[in-house]
Write an enzyme that holds these catalytic residues in place. Sequence first.
Site, PDB file in Angstrom:
ATOM      1  CE1 TYR A   1     -16.666  48.912  64.426  1.00  0.00           C
ATOM      2  CE2 TYR A   1     -15.689  50.888  63.732  1.00  0.00           C
ATOM      3  CZ  TYR A   1     -15.173  49.757  64.290  1.00  0.00           C
ATOM      4  OH  TYR A   1     -14.224  48.941  63.919  1.00  0.00           O
TER       5      TYR A   1
ATOM      6  CB  SER B   1     -10.647  51.024  65.162  1.00  0.00           C
ATOM      7  OG  SER B   1     -10.895  51.574  63.668  1.00  0.00           O
TER       8      SER B   1
ATOM      9  CE  LYS C   1     -14.001  47.530  67.405  1.00  0.00           C
ATOM     10  NZ  LYS C   1     -13.893  46.419  68.161  1.00  0.00           N
TER      11      LYS C   1
END
Length: 344
Positions: free
Chosen positions: A153, A128, A157
Amino acid sequence: MMKKKIIVTGGTGYIGSHTTVELIEDGFEVVIIDNLYNSEAEVADRIFQITGIRPLLAVFDLCDREKLQSFLQSQGNIDGIIHFAAYKAVGESVNKPLEYYRNNLLSLINLLEAMKTCGIPNLVFSSSCTVYGQPAKLPVAEDAPVQPAMSPYGNTKQIGEEIIRDTAAATEKIKAIALRYFNPIGAHPSALIGELPRGVPENLVPYITQTAYGLRKELKVFGNDYNTPDGSCIRDYLHVVDLAKAHVTAVKRLVENKNKSDYEVFNLGTGMGVSVLEAIKSFERVTGINLNYQITGRRAGDIEKIWADPSLANRELGWRTVSTLDESMKTAWEWEKYIRKDKK
Ligand code: UFG
C-alpha cells in the site's frame, strides 16, 4: 460566473466525502467518480442534506480506461481532479500486493492519460506520510528522504507520487500537488458523513468508537515499550474537515496558477505528536466513557513516532488545522452513534 468544475474520485469515501462538502460550500461544482467498493451511494444524499446540492455520482471503476475517457470527455470543461480513489488497508496489501498495485497504479495511470487526452490541467493526489518511514528527524518536513515502503500500500503511494511527478514534468499542460496526510480522524459536525470501515477496523479511532459502542470487546493497544514518553506510538491526528479544506486550497492554488512548480508536495498535519494512550484519554474525556482497553504486543510494521512539520502548507497554502484532538474525538463518537442507529 460559471462554477469551476472539479472531479473527485473516491468522493463517497471518508476523506472524499468531506472534501466534496467543502468544495460545494466554497462554490465549486463537484462530479464524483466512485465504484462504491468501500462506500455507499447514499453518501451523495448525505452530502445533499448538508449542502443543499447533490453532486453527480458516476459509478464506475477507474481501471476501465475507455469508460473513464468517454466519461470525462462527456463532462465538458473540467478545471481539476482530486484523486482519492484507492485501496488503503495496509495489512491487506501485504497479502494481496498485486491487487493493490493493479488497482492503485492502473487507476492513476488511466486518470493521467485521460487528463492528457481531455486537456484537464490540474491534479491533487492523496498521498501519505507513510513515504517517510521512520524519519530520522522530527517533526518531519517535505525535504526528508523518502524511505523504502513498509507495505505494498505504502509503495503505491510512493510510486504514485513518482508517476505524477514525471508526468507533470513531461506534460506541459499538467500540474499537480501531492498531499501527504498524517492521521485523519473525526467526522463532519453534522454527523451525517464519517469513516465507515468494512469489517474489523485497522485504524485506531474507528476501533475506539466501535469498542465504546459495544461492537468490539476491547481495544488492543499495540505496544507500550516504544521509546516514547508513555511507551505507546506517537502520531499526528488531524480532523478530517481540516484535511478536506486543505484540498480546496490546493486545487484553488492550481486553478489560479499560484503554484510555484509543476509538481508540489505538502505535509498535512497539526504539527503535534499524540500517543495512543493520550488519544484514548482524549476520547474518554470528551465522551465520559471508560474505554475497555488492554496493552498487547507491538503490531508488525508500526512506526514508533511521527508527526508533521506543516509549516510549508501553513505558509504556501495559507492552511492550518483548527480543530483540537478533543473536538475530533467528539465528532468521531457522534458519527459512530448516528451511523449505528441509522443501520439498525
Ligand atoms: N493502534 C492500536 N490499536 C488498534 C489500532 C491502532 O494501538 O487497534 C495504534 C497503532 O499501533 C498506531 C496508532 O494506533 O500506533 C495509529 O494506528 P492507525 O492504524 O490508526 O494509523 P497508522 O499511523 O498505523 O496508519 C495510518 C494510515 C495508513 C498510512 C499511515 C501512514 O492508516 O494508511 O498512517 O503512516 F499509511
